[in-house]
Design an enzyme around this catalytic site. Structure first.
Site, short mmCIF file in Angstrom:
data_model
loop_
_atom_site.label_atom_id
_atom_site.label_comp_id
_atom_site.label_asym_id
_atom_site.label_seq_id
_atom_site.Cartn_x
_atom_site.Cartn_y
_atom_site.Cartn_z
N LYS A 1 11.15 6.90 7.81
CA LYS A 1 11.62 6.64 6.43
C LYS A 1 13.14 6.58 6.39
CE LYS A 1 8.93 5.77 5.05
NZ LYS A 1 7.78 5.00 4.91
N TRP B 1 10.29 -14.21 4.93
CA TRP B 1 10.67 -13.26 5.97
C TRP B 1 10.75 -14.09 7.25
CZ3 TRP B 1 7.84 -10.67 10.14
CH2 TRP B 1 8.55 -9.59 10.68
N LYS C 1 7.15 -5.82 3.82
CA LYS C 1 6.14 -4.80 3.59
C LYS C 1 4.84 -5.07 4.34
CE LYS C 1 4.40 -1.69 0.18
NZ LYS C 1 4.95 -0.54 0.93
N GLY D 1 3.09 -17.55 7.70
CA GLY D 1 2.37 -17.44 8.97
C GLY D 1 3.23 -17.96 10.11
N GLU E 1 7.25 10.57 10.51
CA GLU E 1 7.33 9.77 9.28
C GLU E 1 8.69 9.96 8.60
OE1 GLU E 1 5.81 7.40 8.14
OE2 GLU E 1 6.26 7.30 6.00
N GLU F 1 14.63 3.46 8.20
CA GLU F 1 14.37 2.15 7.61
C GLU F 1 15.14 1.92 6.31
OE1 GLU F 1 10.25 1.10 6.65
OE2 GLU F 1 9.81 3.17 6.17
N CYS G 1 6.46 -13.11 3.93
CA CYS G 1 6.51 -14.34 3.14
C CYS G 1 5.53 -14.26 1.96
CB CYS G 1 6.18 -15.59 3.95
SG CYS G 1 7.36 -15.94 5.23
C1 G6P Z 1 5.42 -2.64 7.68
C2 G6P Z 1 5.98 -1.81 6.53
C3 G6P Z 1 5.66 -0.33 6.75
C4 G6P Z 1 4.16 -0.15 6.92
C5 G6P Z 1 3.61 -1.02 8.06
C6 G6P Z 1 2.09 -1.03 8.08
O1 G6P Z 1 6.12 -2.39 8.84
O2 G6P Z 1 7.38 -2.00 6.43
O3 G6P Z 1 6.09 0.41 5.61
O4 G6P Z 1 3.88 1.20 7.18
O5 G6P Z 1 4.02 -2.38 7.87
O6 G6P Z 1 1.61 -1.62 6.90
P1 G6P Z 1 0.17 -1.42 6.34
O7 G6P Z 1 0.11 -2.30 5.13
O8 G6P Z 1 -0.77 -1.86 7.41
O9 G6P Z 1 0.00 0.02 6.02
#
Ligand code: G6P
Length: 587
Positions: free
Chosen positions: A463, A72, A582, A97, A459, A466, A2
């Protein structure tokens, strides 16, 4: 998760808020909405889907005070009704939140009220309306004191030309513009409008008018909070000649690596002090940040011979971790906001451990919870899938592991200094299109590797799934024969990462096992002779020679490009994968 924006000033609010929401869309894109106040009336537009869906109606809104939201969904499915802002009586608000006791509050105070959404957020605005006694700050405090959970709120009232902002465990910043003041979840929303920002602390209340900002602490006493430079630049948010942020950000991998190693020297001496007497290291994070933690574990054990573990932050918190004064917890987070990672850092400190934050967000909550911060200099990352921040994290963690091992950064930086150029070469590498084509047609893609290559395999798998929605797993190459091999058939693809000369023979066994089950194979490798051995049987991406510990910086670029290209072949939007956001600021 959000994004919220508020504006109070001399200009037309909805235009500014709309632009801000576009910059915050990486935080969620289930619905969007804007409300403005003008002459004692609140007008609003809100709709399910992307921010662009409200563009036309938003243009028609007139007023100098307003709020906006990009959602979101957590409580209540994505729909027009559940889109923010929510209103009751004179009050309208946007919320980021989760309110955990919303049902209880509804039953206790709002019996008989008619609700127009299924959200927890609507309960807050109903409570404001119910308890308003003419003193707005006291009312907001009374209501927020009742809330359990997390929130960043921006509130408007039809009777006044101001905004109230408050937060607990979710981010909220105030921005100071030339012709008005702003509130937002994150700095990119204010790029180009505000050179200075203030990061609100939990329990703060800010009252914004066109002419000024007053901030109060949780007891409603006036406080002065630091003004910081807004590091988000409008230019860094431009797509340039790239069709998607994901591609733009993969292309920025070399710069991210370089800026991160150049920045390390400024924090090295502080890190050395914190590391005194360290006996054990735990690296924690979520998603991609956890995957970079897996690489850090290997670095620390290899370079420093100190026991190191990598733990998913959401697991670490609930497993009674053993933390002593000589334990260092390295919390890795691009955003510095991820709730599980921030809470893991808090827990580690409360148990007497020391916390080092490795983050791309210098003003984030994680930096406030840490004893020291190692900067990741990736710059603003807009695509939901992390790319340049991952390679930035690996760079920062490599330097940190060297410091833990007592090695001066000069030598580590020298080894890193060739990597931006090699990453650039990877950006040009041929053959990814053919593998993407294989992946797009497959029933599932299995990323395999050993040791450090296994960490990158995880990873690569994350990737790919997702952004393309192709089912995918990351697996240790040696484990293939213990289960996953059952999934291999003519529709399956294995992407095998092989950068360790000593283990190459064993990893090539996995390649043969997949081929003999008629699966398709792609290999990402720097091992001599591999192309010849696999000629006509597998696609091979050759990566340049480099320090064996730094190969993840190159293999990462290959798997990121592979995910991106597969997403495009399947006509997915790689920047905004379905259901994801994100920054995940709820648990
Ligand atoms: C979300 C995002 C991921 C990211 C994860 C951790 O799930 O979609 O791409 O790796 O959060 O985020 P951060 O900001 O803690 O690295």
């Amino acid at each position: 998760m959000c994004g919220i924006v508020g504006y109070c000033g001399k200009r037309n609010a909805s235009e500014i808020i709309y632009k801000g929401l576009k910059q915050l869309e990486y935080r969620g894109y289930d619905s969007a909405g804007i409300a403005v106040v003008s002459d004692g009336t609140v007008s609003a537009v809100k709709k399910q889907g992307r921010v662009a869906n409200i563009e036309a109606e938003a243009k028609a809104l007139r007023g100098n005070v307003g709020i906006g939201h990009t959602r979101w969904a957590t409580h209540g499915k994505p729909s027009d009704e559940n889109a923010h802002p929510h209103s009751s009586g004179k009050f309208t608000l946007v919320h980021n939140g989760i309110i955990e006791n919303y049902d209880e509050l509804k039953a206790r105070y709002l019996c008989g009220e008619k609700f127009s959404s299924d959200t927890d957020s609507e309960v807050i605005v109903k409570l404001l309306d119910k308890f308003y006694n003419g003193d707005i700050l006291a009312t907001v405090k009374k209501v927020t004191d009742m809330l359990k959970g997390s929130y960043a709120l921006v509130i408007i009232c039809a009777d006044f030309d101001w905004l109230v902002v408050t937060k607990r465990a979710n981010p909220a910043i105030i921005g100071y513009g030339e012709d008005g003041n702003f509130a937002a979840s994150d700095a990119p929303a204010l790029a180009g409008y505000c050179k200075e920002i203030t990061v609100l602390q939990d329990g703060d209340f800010a009252l914004l008018t066109a002419d000024g900002v007053s901030i109060f602490d949780c007891n409603l006493q006036g406080v002065i909070r630091e003004r910081l430079i807004n590091l988000a630049e409008p230019a860094s948010l431009e797509l340039g000649d790239c069709p998607y942020y994901m591609l733009k950000e993969i292309r920025e991998v070399p710069a991210s690596v370089e800026r991160t190693y150049l920045a390390y020297v400024s924090v090295e001496s502080r890190i050395k002090r914190i590391l005194k007497d360290v006996k054990r290291v735990i690296v924690t994070g979520c998603g991609t940040a956890y995957n970079s933690g897996l690489i850090a574990k290997r670095y620390i054990e290899c370079f420093a011979s100190i026991p190191a573990e990598a733990e998913i932050a959401g697991e670490f918190r609930y497993k009674n971790p053993i933390i002593t004064g000589d334990t260092i917890v390295i919390a890795v987070s691009q955003s510095g906001e991820t709730a599980d990672t921030v809470e893991a850092a808090k827990l580690a400190r409360s148990m007497g451990g020391k916390v080092i934050a490795v983050t791309n967000a210098p003003y984030s909550e994680l930096t406030r919870q840490a004893d020291a911060v190692v900067p990741v200099e990736a710059g603003s990352e807009i695509c939901v899938a992390a790319t340049k921040s991952y390679t930035g994290q690996i760079t920062a963690l490599y330097l940190l592991a060297n410091t833990i091992a007592g090695i001066n950064s000069t030598e580590a930086v020298r080894r890193l200094s060739v990597m931006p150029e090699l990453c650039n070469k990877m950006l040009e590498c041929k053959g990814i299109d053919a593998i993407a084509d294989m992946c797009a047609r497959s029933s599932g893609v299995y990323f395999l590797g050993r040791d450090i290559d296994y960490a990158v395999a995880l990873e690569g798998s994350l990737k790919l799934k997702e952004v393309s929605y192709v089912p995918s797993e990351g697996y240790p190459a040696g484990e293939l024969k213990h289960g996953t091999l059952a999934l291999m058939d003519i529709k399956a693809v294995a992407v095998v990462i092989i950068t360790n000369e000593q283990l190459a023979g064993k990893s090539e066994n996995a390649v043969e096992q997949v081929l003999s089950r008629r699966g398709k194979v792609a290999v990402i490798s720097n091992v001599d002779g591999i192309e010849k051995r696999l000629q006509g049987r597998a696609e091979v991406i050759k990566i340049p020679e480099c320090d064996k510990y730094l190969s993840p910086l190159l293999t990462a670029v290959a798997v990121q490009l592979l995910a991106y290209k597969t997403a495009l072949l399947l006509e997915r939007d790689p920047d905004k994968p379905r259901n994801l956001a994100k920054s995940v600021t709820v648990e």
